[in-house]
Design an enzyme around this catalytic site. Structure first.
Site, PDB file in Angstrom:
ATOM      1  N   CYS B  83       0.887  -1.239   0.052  1.00 33.41           N
ATOM      2  CA  CYS B  83      -0.006  -0.026   0.226  1.00 33.41           C
ATOM      3  C   CYS B  83       0.686   1.192  -0.013  1.00 33.41           C
ATOM      4  O   CYS B  83       0.367   2.174  -0.173  1.00 33.41           O
ATOM      5  CB  CYS B  83      -0.917  -0.078   1.182  1.00 33.41           C
ATOM      6  SG  CYS B  83      -1.844  -1.614   1.303  1.00 33.41           S
ATOM      7  N   HIS B 332      -9.433   4.008  -0.540  1.00 31.73           N
ATOM      8  CA  HIS B 332      -7.906   3.376  -0.435  1.00 31.73           C
ATOM      9  C   HIS B 332      -7.554   2.407  -1.697  1.00 31.73           C
ATOM     10  O   HIS B 332      -7.530   1.233  -1.539  1.00 31.73           O
ATOM     11  CB  HIS B 332      -7.667   2.661   0.732  1.00 31.73           C
ATOM     12  CG  HIS B 332      -6.315   2.328   1.133  1.00 31.73           C
ATOM     13  ND1 HIS B 332      -5.271   2.787   0.609  1.00 31.73           N
ATOM     14  CD2 HIS B 332      -5.929   1.175   1.701  1.00 31.73           C
ATOM     15  CE1 HIS B 332      -4.120   2.007   0.672  1.00 31.73           C
ATOM     16  NE2 HIS B 332      -4.664   1.145   1.816  1.00 31.73           N
TER      17      HIS B 332
END
Lengths: 384, 384
Positions: B83, B332
């Site tokens: 991420c 996200h």
């Protein structure tokens, strides 16, 4: 930019490494490189790996591999450009040291390809093609390179025997490389009579599925004397992309990204093709080596086939290509290949290549390709 | 090293973008950034993307995306650190320009996450954890962060309400961000009563699954005047790794990689935490924002929970965090998140943040995390 040099290389024997996982394989080669350089602490690390999520169910390799190498805390970066991931990791490491950001940087490549089925591996590799156009029509890499081979044969009269000569020459070199996956002699007749994969390419025209890693350590060139071995200077780097799908290209008989990346590296190095003593190039299929040998300017367009057949690219030839055995004999763990090319060039320039040592090798070129030429990374290295 | 500045940013509205594929989404944001900068030709491009092979069946994004952006031929590099892939792409682009290699460089991030099932997406995300130790025992990210939350609550008395306050504050900010996935108000009571995911974390403690991209264009700082908008200078970059598996860490209540990456960026920028006007941080779960706010030095250890509850990190607070709405409200799309942070900081420093505009914002910090803190990338930007 600061000058940069390779001061350590490492690579284990490649093959089907059933006893080792991704992290084990990487750490083995990385420790060999660190030992060769005489360092036990890195400032940063770059890892080339194409598809660890698909091949091994593990992403986030910058962290996993820094951790398992005992270097948790350092910046650990994974880069990907399909089968050119290794070359790209080396380029990023170069940029890191050249920029002045870090001094002792490891560039490694890894792919563990045999933990999934052959069909799954073919799918994983196909994700390097244009999956929305090429993938959906069912074509995979042997088919894409077969189309390039047909076009090259049609335009230039390249023959089946010339394609086979690439594989025969690379196996002959690989027999002298103790780390190669296949250390066996093959013949032109054997290649031509081997199992058909995608006409005109047979199984012995194709590089294999391989587990393996390779690693190198680089530092600022002015610090070379602090380390154990002679340094090898990185004098040029070039990287380019092309349309990813073959149907969007004007010409299937050349590789625009290879040509552009080589020209960028030549320009930076202040060299021309005639100044290069030997090259490691991306022979994922026999036709690839022929086209690449033209696109990097070693031979005129259409002359790559006759050149390999005449022995010009053999170890003792005028223009040695793939003294390591290339992808065909050494194996092709996709993310590791670009780094293994740097390992071979460094060992040749240091005079450590054993039975396959070239005479008077001073300048070597590495060309690493992504997919069917959607990307290419070229480096030029010189003995110090 | 040369000084580097951001001169263009772009980002479309995030959400479930069913009508667009990976390449469409990326190109939309990249063109917005290029238009904002007033450039139509790039020298190089970096793309952060975590797992396009698992999420979308397409690797080799450096080539695919350069091609579809109309920039085939330029160097196109994909980087991955789970991420933190977006933050890492920005760092590589910074290094490229700082080194003198290229001038006009795009850094983008992309993830198309909704084309596979929720279960498949959970697996894809889990490959950012240690799959040989954590993955095989069945733990996924909500579970890993839940363990950190339990440890933090136990050691410091952090409360359930304090965790919820992070989500409530970020939704309040996100309501003023027209590109946020969820532009809706939530309450502390609503978070506490929402569906349990991994005790003590409920669904409203978790960032969502999102499709989206973001892009920025950077140039040497001394060329800023050639472009349309005011430049924003990149004054610090820091990157660090940590042991990837939680069981190997000495302390679950802090994040060593976040701390190390922030300290490296502070050192390079010549700044301390008190000099930073606001931050965009990686609130993948509410507990993450609390621990990160401590690890970057905004609050003492154990004080992050009380600080958010007291409104200190609100837009009008002493230490604004995630004015964009953060991962929780903005969404996200894992590879894009780190770039979206740079977009928000740039817009805040330019005074273009609309209803969520901070007063007197001169210096902003972006913190982007990989996995459960196995990697972290921090950047500090300053108005020019």
């Amino acid at each position: 930019m600061r000058d940069v040099a390779v001061i350590g290389v490492g690579m284990q024997k490649w093959g089907e490494l059933w006893e080792q996982s991704t992290r084990d394989i990487f750490v083995e080669s990385a420790l060999l490189a660190m030992d060769d350089a005489g360092v036990d602490k890195l400032d940063a690390m770059y890892v080339g790996c194409m598809a660890p999520g698909l091949f091994a169910g593990q992403e986030h390799l910058g962290s996993v591999l820094a951790d398992y190498l005992g270097q948790a805390n350092i910046p650990g970066t994974r880069v990907e450009s399909a089968c050119a991931s290794g070359g790209l990791a080396f380029r990023m490491a170069f940029m890191d040291v050249a920029s002045g950001m870090n001094d002792i940087v490891l560039a490694g490549g890894i792919e563990k390809m045999t933990d999934i089925s052959g069909g799954e591996a073919t799918y994983a590799l196909a994700t390097a093609a244009d999956m929305e156009w090429e993938g959906v029509s069912g074509v995979t890499f042997p088919g894409l390179y077969a189309m390039m081979a047909v076009a090259h044969m049609d335009k230039y009269g390249t023959t089946r025997e010339q394609l086979a000569s690439v594989a025969v020459k690379n196996h002959r070199n690989g027999m002298m490389n103790p780390r190669a996956q296949y250390q066996s002699e093959i013949t032109v007749e054997g290649v031509i009579n081997s199992v058909k994969v995608a006409d005109p390419l047979n199984i012995l025209d194709c590089s294999p599925i391989t587990d393996g890693a390779a690693a190198v350590v680089i530092v600022p060139a002015d610090r070379v004397k602090e380390f154990k071995k002679p340094g090898v200077k990185v004098i040029g780097t070039g990287h380019a992309t092309d349309t990813i799908a073959l149907h969007a290209r004007e010409d299937l008989t050349t590789l625009a990204a290879v040509n552009a990346s080589a020209n960028r590296a030549y320009k930076m190095a202040g060299k021309e093709p005639k100044d290069i003593d030997f090259a490691e190039v991306h022979d994922c299929f026999t036709i690839a080596e022929i086209i690449v040998s033209e696109s990097i300017g070693f031979f005129e367009r259409g002359k790559g086939g006759p050149a390999v057949e005449a022995g010009e690219t053999a170890l003792e030839g005028r223009r040695p290509i793939n003294p390591s055995g290339g992808l065909k004999s050494k194996g092709h763990p996709v993310g590791a290949t670009g780094i293994a090319q740097i390992v071979e060039i460094t060992e040749q320039l240091r005079g450590e290549a054993g039975k396959r040592q070239l005479k008077n090798a001073r300048v070597g070129l590495a060309q690493n390709m992504g997919g069917s030429g959607g990307s290419s990374v070229v480096h030029i290295l010189e003995a110090m």
